[in-house]
Design a protein around this motif. Sequence first.
Motif, PDB file in Angstrom:
ATOM      1  N   MET A  68      38.192  42.590  36.498  1.00 45.67           N
ATOM      2  CA  MET A  68      38.728  41.488  35.699  1.00 45.67           C
ATOM      3  C   MET A  68      37.709  40.044  36.041  1.00 45.67           C
ATOM      4  O   MET A  68      37.081  39.913  37.019  1.00 45.67           O
ATOM      5  CB  MET A  68      40.198  40.992  36.635  1.00 45.67           C
ATOM      6  CG  MET A  68      40.878  39.611  36.232  1.00 45.67           C
ATOM      7  SD  MET A  68      42.377  39.399  36.906  1.00 45.67           S
ATOM      8  CE  MET A  68      43.373  40.850  36.906  1.00 45.67           C
ATOM      9  N   CYS A  72      42.644  50.797  41.615  1.00 50.15           N
ATOM     10  CA  CYS A  72      41.669  49.810  41.315  1.00 50.15           C
ATOM     11  C   CYS A  72      40.273  50.552  41.014  1.00 50.15           C
ATOM     12  O   CYS A  72      39.488  49.904  40.457  1.00 50.15           O
ATOM     13  CB  CYS A  72      41.389  49.167  42.766  1.00 50.15           C
ATOM     14  SG  CYS A  72      42.649  48.088  43.263  1.00 50.15           S
ATOM     15  N   THR A  80      36.143  36.637  36.558  1.00 49.86           N
ATOM     16  CA  THR A  80      36.419  35.544  37.565  1.00 49.86           C
ATOM     17  C   THR A  80      37.428  34.554  37.411  1.00 49.86           C
ATOM     18  O   THR A  80      38.485  34.150  38.051  1.00 49.86           O
ATOM     19  CB  THR A  80      35.210  34.902  38.172  1.00 49.86           C
ATOM     20  OG1 THR A  80      34.377  35.823  38.574  1.00 49.86           O
ATOM     21  CG2 THR A  80      35.324  33.928  39.149  1.00 49.86           C
ATOM     22  N   ALA A 105      45.700  35.943  39.204  1.00 50.32           N
ATOM     23  CA  ALA A 105      45.878  36.893  40.430  1.00 50.32           C
ATOM     24  C   ALA A 105      45.863  36.180  41.706  1.00 50.32           C
ATOM     25  O   ALA A 105      46.901  36.673  42.358  1.00 50.32           O
ATOM     26  CB  ALA A 105      44.602  37.902  40.399  1.00 50.32           C
ATOM     27  N   THR A 106      45.174  35.212  41.997  1.00 49.92           N
ATOM     28  CA  THR A 106      45.320  34.650  43.482  1.00 49.92           C
ATOM     29  C   THR A 106      46.537  33.868  43.683  1.00 49.92           C
ATOM     30  O   THR A 106      47.203  34.133  44.806  1.00 49.92           O
ATOM     31  CB  THR A 106      44.109  33.539  43.708  1.00 49.92           C
ATOM     32  OG1 THR A 106      44.056  32.680  42.675  1.00 49.92           O
ATOM     33  CG2 THR A 106      42.738  34.425  43.546  1.00 49.92           C
ATOM     34  N   ARG A 163      39.990  34.575  35.044  1.00 50.82           N
ATOM     35  CA  ARG A 163      41.614  35.115  35.027  1.00 50.82           C
ATOM     36  C   ARG A 163      41.966  35.502  36.327  1.00 50.82           C
ATOM     37  O   ARG A 163      43.091  35.093  36.716  1.00 50.82           O
ATOM     38  CB  ARG A 163      41.423  36.234  34.076  1.00 50.82           C
ATOM     39  CG  ARG A 163      42.817  36.809  33.920  1.00 50.82           C
ATOM     40  CD  ARG A 163      42.590  38.034  32.944  1.00 50.82           C
ATOM     41  NE  ARG A 163      44.098  38.635  32.963  1.00 50.82           N
ATOM     42  CZ  ARG A 163      44.312  40.015  32.282  1.00 50.82           C
ATOM     43  NH1 ARG A 163      43.149  40.540  31.783  1.00 50.82           N
ATOM     44  NH2 ARG A 163      45.484  40.137  32.244  1.00 50.82           N
ATOM     45  N   PHE A 164      41.018  36.110  37.199  1.00 56.06           N
ATOM     46  CA  PHE A 164      41.513  36.389  38.574  1.00 56.06           C
ATOM     47  C   PHE A 164      41.802  35.075  39.131  1.00 56.06           C
ATOM     48  O   PHE A 164      42.816  35.033  39.935  1.00 56.06           O
ATOM     49  CB  PHE A 164      40.115  37.266  39.203  1.00 56.06           C
ATOM     50  CG  PHE A 164      40.676  37.942  40.577  1.00 56.06           C
ATOM     51  CD1 PHE A 164      41.210  38.910  40.593  1.00 56.06           C
ATOM     52  CD2 PHE A 164      40.550  37.171  41.760  1.00 56.06           C
ATOM     53  CE1 PHE A 164      41.523  39.570  41.898  1.00 56.06           C
ATOM     54  CE2 PHE A 164      40.898  37.517  43.023  1.00 56.06           C
ATOM     55  CZ  PHE A 164      41.302  39.031  42.807  1.00 56.06           C
ATOM     56  N   MET A 177      35.964  40.844  43.746  1.00 51.46           N
ATOM     57  CA  MET A 177      35.462  39.722  43.216  1.00 51.46           C
ATOM     58  C   MET A 177      34.468  38.989  44.024  1.00 51.46           C
ATOM     59  O   MET A 177      33.545  38.421  43.615  1.00 51.46           O
ATOM     60  CB  MET A 177      36.863  38.806  43.130  1.00 51.46           C
ATOM     61  CG  MET A 177      36.594  37.492  42.215  1.00 51.46           C
ATOM     62  SD  MET A 177      36.062  38.037  40.497  1.00 51.46           S
ATOM     63  CE  MET A 177      37.401  38.830  40.066  1.00 51.46           C
ATOM     64  N   GLY A 232      40.840  43.920  45.487  1.00 48.35           N
ATOM     65  CA  GLY A 232      40.592  43.100  44.159  1.00 48.35           C
ATOM     66  C   GLY A 232      39.818  41.918  44.874  1.00 48.35           C
ATOM     67  O   GLY A 232      38.734  41.477  44.081  1.00 48.35           O
ATOM     68  N   CYS A 233      40.121  41.308  45.695  1.00 49.01           N
ATOM     69  CA  CYS A 233      39.593  40.224  46.269  1.00 49.01           C
ATOM     70  C   CYS A 233      38.191  40.526  46.826  1.00 49.01           C
ATOM     71  O   CYS A 233      37.128  39.852  46.552  1.00 49.01           O
ATOM     72  CB  CYS A 233      40.354  39.563  47.407  1.00 49.01           C
ATOM     73  SG  CYS A 233      41.749  38.508  46.755  1.00 49.01           S
ATOM     74  N   VAL A 288      39.657  32.937  46.175  1.00 48.33           N
ATOM     75  CA  VAL A 288      39.437  34.394  46.492  1.00 48.33           C
ATOM     76  C   VAL A 288      39.849  34.430  47.997  1.00 48.33           C
ATOM     77  O   VAL A 288      40.423  35.315  48.418  1.00 48.33           O
ATOM     78  CB  VAL A 288      38.264  34.899  46.098  1.00 48.33           C
ATOM     79  CG1 VAL A 288      38.286  36.497  46.399  1.00 48.33           C
ATOM     80  CG2 VAL A 288      38.116  34.909  44.504  1.00 48.33           C
TER      81      VAL A 288
END
Length: 236
Positions: free
Chosen positions: A163, A158, A165, A172-173, A167-168, A124, A120-121, A92
């Motif tokens: 989401m 947003c 963790t 995403a990352t 999956r993120f 998280m 988003g980060c 993240v």
Amino acid sequence: MVSTHSATSSFDALPMLGRGKHRNPKKGACFMELASFLAGERWSDHPQCTHPLLAMLARAVNDLTSDGARPRLAPLIPSVIGLTSGDPRWDVRIALRAARTALPVAPADRQQTLAVAIIGCERMLDVLDDRPEGTLEPESVEALDQAPRTAEWARKFCAGSHMRTKRFVRDATPSVVSTAVQGISEAFAPDVDARLRTLLAETIAEVRVWAGRTDEDTAPLVRDAWDPVVKAVPAH
């Protein structure tokens, strides 16, 4: 800090790094392939010695740096060896730094993605660090303030989203890092190569802090270690 072994002024020659993946050293070497060799692993641009997302960042910076400037990335290579962790915070925060760096200079068509990535980060990290919901670190506020309309759109986009963790981190990352590096490479700004190198160097430095590593833990880039397999080019 990474700076002890990363300045190019102390080198007469540097390894010639190439864009993309190479089957073996005779075909050339990218940043992470040379890292795999120096770490004593099999030749690969996905070595086990480096955190996967940090390695992805290094590959992206390697590939989008100009041919002339790419060898100047080489002194950073030893500093990524041994930086591994299963802590999702690493993923993240690597993505967050990349998005923060890119947003102020990236073309408009990438800024929405980067603004959403920052928010988003941060969300998280609210979960991972048990912070108050909606926390924004000063560096994120500063980056978002560079594109206020985009930031406002991203906040609305947003709102209410969530989401998991795993999956993120998985989905995403990597996308954030890819978009950020691409955005910097497309920036209408001076010294794009320097901006890319700075992003990589500062990310490595931050990861080394998380890992409890110091300059004394890492050997400098020594020509005798890479010269047998990679062509040398002048450092200046």
